[in-house]
Design an enzyme around this catalytic site. Sequence first.
Site, PDB file in Angstrom:
ATOM      1  N   ARG A  26      49.319  32.464  63.438  1.00 26.92           N
ATOM      2  CA  ARG A  26      50.550  32.789  62.721  1.00 26.92           C
ATOM      3  C   ARG A  26      51.595  31.699  62.940  1.00 26.92           C
ATOM      4  NH1 ARG A  26      54.901  34.038  61.047  1.00 26.92           N
ATOM      5  NH2 ARG A  26      55.851  36.088  60.858  1.00 26.92           N
ATOM      6  N   ASP A  65      48.948  41.542  52.318  1.00 33.51           N
ATOM      7  CA  ASP A  65      49.949  42.588  52.496  1.00 33.51           C
ATOM      8  C   ASP A  65      50.122  43.349  51.191  1.00 33.51           C
ATOM      9  OD1 ASP A  65      52.063  43.372  54.710  1.00 33.51           O
ATOM     10  OD2 ASP A  65      53.008  43.646  52.757  1.00 33.51           O
ATOM     11  N   ARG A  67      49.744  41.197  65.293  1.00 30.19           N
ATOM     12  CA  ARG A  67      50.470  40.592  66.411  1.00 30.19           C
ATOM     13  C   ARG A  67      50.064  41.080  67.794  1.00 30.19           C
ATOM     14  NH1 ARG A  67      56.176  41.670  63.758  1.00 30.19           N
ATOM     15  NH2 ARG A  67      54.896  43.465  63.278  1.00 30.19           N
TER      16      ARG A  67
HETATM   17  O1  CP3 Z   1      44.643  44.115  59.637  1.00 37.66           O
HETATM   18  C1  CP3 Z   1      45.040  44.643  58.591  1.00 37.66           C
HETATM   19  O2  CP3 Z   1      45.283  45.868  58.503  1.00 37.66           O
HETATM   20  C2  CP3 Z   1      45.106  43.824  57.312  1.00 37.66           C
HETATM   21  C3  CP3 Z   1      46.365  43.311  56.889  1.00 37.66           C
HETATM   22  C4  CP3 Z   1      47.531  44.217  56.510  1.00 37.66           C
HETATM   23  C5  CP3 Z   1      48.875  43.854  56.796  1.00 37.66           C
HETATM   24  N1  CP3 Z   1      49.693  44.755  56.194  1.00 37.66           N
HETATM   25  C6  CP3 Z   1      49.276  42.675  57.565  1.00 37.66           C
HETATM   26  C7  CP3 Z   1      50.649  42.590  58.083  1.00 37.66           C
HETATM   27  C8  CP3 Z   1      47.573  45.424  55.795  1.00 37.66           C
HETATM   28  C9  CP3 Z   1      46.423  46.275  55.293  1.00 37.66           C
HETATM   29  C10 CP3 Z   1      48.959  45.733  55.585  1.00 37.66           C
HETATM   30  C11 CP3 Z   1      49.423  46.902  54.819  1.00 37.66           C
HETATM   31  C12 CP3 Z   1      50.854  47.196  54.739  1.00 37.66           C
HETATM   32  N2  CP3 Z   1      51.900  46.308  54.655  1.00 37.66           N
HETATM   33  C13 CP3 Z   1      51.387  48.497  54.623  1.00 37.66           C
HETATM   34  C14 CP3 Z   1      50.580  49.766  54.562  1.00 37.66           C
HETATM   35  C15 CP3 Z   1      50.096  50.208  55.897  1.00 37.66           C
HETATM   36  C16 CP3 Z   1      51.200  50.690  56.817  1.00 37.66           C
HETATM   37  O3  CP3 Z   1      51.362  50.056  57.866  1.00 37.66           O
HETATM   38  O4  CP3 Z   1      51.863  51.676  56.483  1.00 37.66           O
HETATM   39  C17 CP3 Z   1      52.790  48.381  54.538  1.00 37.66           C
HETATM   40  C18 CP3 Z   1      53.791  49.522  54.431  1.00 37.66           C
HETATM   41  C19 CP3 Z   1      53.094  46.991  54.553  1.00 37.66           C
HETATM   42  C20 CP3 Z   1      54.453  46.367  54.418  1.00 37.66           C
HETATM   43  C21 CP3 Z   1      54.815  45.580  55.603  1.00 37.66           C
HETATM   44  N3  CP3 Z   1      54.188  44.417  56.009  1.00 37.66           N
HETATM   45  C22 CP3 Z   1      55.871  45.822  56.516  1.00 37.66           C
HETATM   46  C23 CP3 Z   1      56.825  46.998  56.445  1.00 37.66           C
HETATM   47  C24 CP3 Z   1      55.849  44.796  57.456  1.00 37.66           C
HETATM   48  C25 CP3 Z   1      56.836  44.568  58.572  1.00 37.66           C
HETATM   49  C26 CP3 Z   1      56.601  45.451  59.713  1.00 37.66           C
HETATM   50  C27 CP3 Z   1      55.561  44.894  60.648  1.00 37.66           C
HETATM   51  O5  CP3 Z   1      54.638  45.637  61.020  1.00 37.66           O
HETATM   52  O6  CP3 Z   1      55.706  43.726  60.987  1.00 37.66           O
HETATM   53  C28 CP3 Z   1      54.747  43.953  57.160  1.00 37.66           C
HETATM   54  C29 CP3 Z   1      54.340  42.740  57.893  1.00 37.66           C
HETATM   55  C30 CP3 Z   1      52.897  42.593  58.257  1.00 37.66           C
HETATM   56  N4  CP3 Z   1      51.835  42.918  57.463  1.00 37.66           N
HETATM   57  C31 CP3 Z   1      52.400  42.019  59.459  1.00 37.66           C
HETATM   58  C32 CP3 Z   1      51.005  42.004  59.368  1.00 37.66           C
HETATM   59  C33 CP3 Z   1      50.028  41.449  60.363  1.00 37.66           C
HETATM   60  C34 CP3 Z   1      53.255  41.451  60.592  1.00 37.66           C
HETATM   61  C35 CP3 Z   1      53.896  40.195  60.137  1.00 37.66           C
HETATM   62  C36 CP3 Z   1      53.870  39.072  61.121  1.00 37.66           C
HETATM   63  O7  CP3 Z   1      52.800  38.609  61.551  1.00 37.66           O
HETATM   64  O8  CP3 Z   1      54.962  38.584  61.445  1.00 37.66           O
END
Ligand code: CP3
Length: 343
Positions: free
Chosen positions: A36, A73, A27
């Site tokens: 998105r 994710d 984002r």
């Molecule tokens: O660019 C990258 O790193 C590749 C894609 C990626 C995402 N999530 C996209 C994402 C990767 C490798 C992850 C890993 C992930 N997801 C982890 C491990 C890494 C870390 O941050 O600790 C975890 C714990 C998650 C679970 C998760 N996904 C949460 C808790 C959330 C909500 C919080 C947030 O940051 O929004 C997500 C959503 C998420 N995953 C988004 C993205 C781009 C945002 C969602 C959106 O676009 O609305």
Amino acid sequence: MAKALLDVLEGRKPMRRPIWFMRQAGRYLPEYRAVRERAGSFLDLCYNPDLAAEVTLQPLRRFDLDAAILFADILVVPHAMGLEVRFEEGEGPVVQKVLDLAAVERLKEIAGGEQVKRVCETVASVKSQLPSDVGLIGFCGGPWTVASYMIEGGSSDRSAAKVAAFSGEAWFGRLIDRLVEESIEYLSLQIEAGAEAVQIFDSWAGELPGGVGEKFVVKPLAEIVKGLRSRLPGVPVIVFARGFGVRQKVVADEVGAACLGIESELPMEWATTQLSDSVAIQGNLDPVALLAPDEVVEEQVRRICGAISRHRHIFNLGHGIRVGTDPAKIERVIRAVRDFDDR
Ligand code: CP3
């Protein structure tokens, strides 16, 4: 063409210090927000191979990076295992809870399912469009971290998951074992689709103290690496047991990873002197430093690069890029790393 990422992971001297950023697609990029919006929900985006490939490649168009990370994710695995998963605006993920043996036994195998098929289509699509010197990283979550979301029903302080781990509940052990099996399957399928390395994100590893941490973080990670090796020998694995502190030494010695990601709190000097030379080290700029003025970030970059040879280092953050980070700052950091090595 040589890929600096794979050179470091496979123990060769790279042409330059490889750089990528956790959450490099996301984002903080206006072009991500535009896609998105078109995609609908976050999971719709994860399961749309054309759009997911597009957002995977977006950061490479802007920045001089050495790796792409698959856009998906860690919660794709529980979703593919049959649980309801949704992402609420501003509130994070909501996951259907698993709290007993019956619920664990209902979890499905992910192979052959629609979710995994689509993620693998994204991998193949990215691979076909990837610049020849850029590596492609697939990923999954660590069993403990994924289990914590399944037990808590989403983001939380993880206390219910920790109590289950401390008490050594049978259903909890079985849940971890099932996640180990499905993670091996999921990563193998990503590699077969074109991923050249994989990272296991155990983001909440540091929450499990001594003893329990070895049992539910180190052992499952070691089992995944071993399982992958027996199916696909030679594929490099990056393990990110975030917050594991001095126990990163146990991870280095017992998991069998090619590379360890380390959190920002751990001094790079500690990692280079305490961790076996046979593992590469990834990290560990504090993502919060990206919110500071250029000179401040550049100083942090020089400290990190000065503490570790580029032959053993993959430059990255100690956790993901935060929403609100100025993309120009990422550019500055990349330039600072390149300038440090060219000096
Ligand atoms: O660019 C990258 O790193 C590749 C894609 C990626 C995402 N999530 C996209 C994402 C990767 C490798 C992850 C890993 C992930 N997801 C982890 C491990 C890494 C870390 O941050 O600790 C975890 C714990 C998650 C679970 C998760 N996904 C949460 C808790 C959330 C909500 C919080 C947030 O940051 O929004 C997500 C959503 C998420 N995953 C988004 C993205 C781009 C945002 C969602 C959106 O676009 O609305």
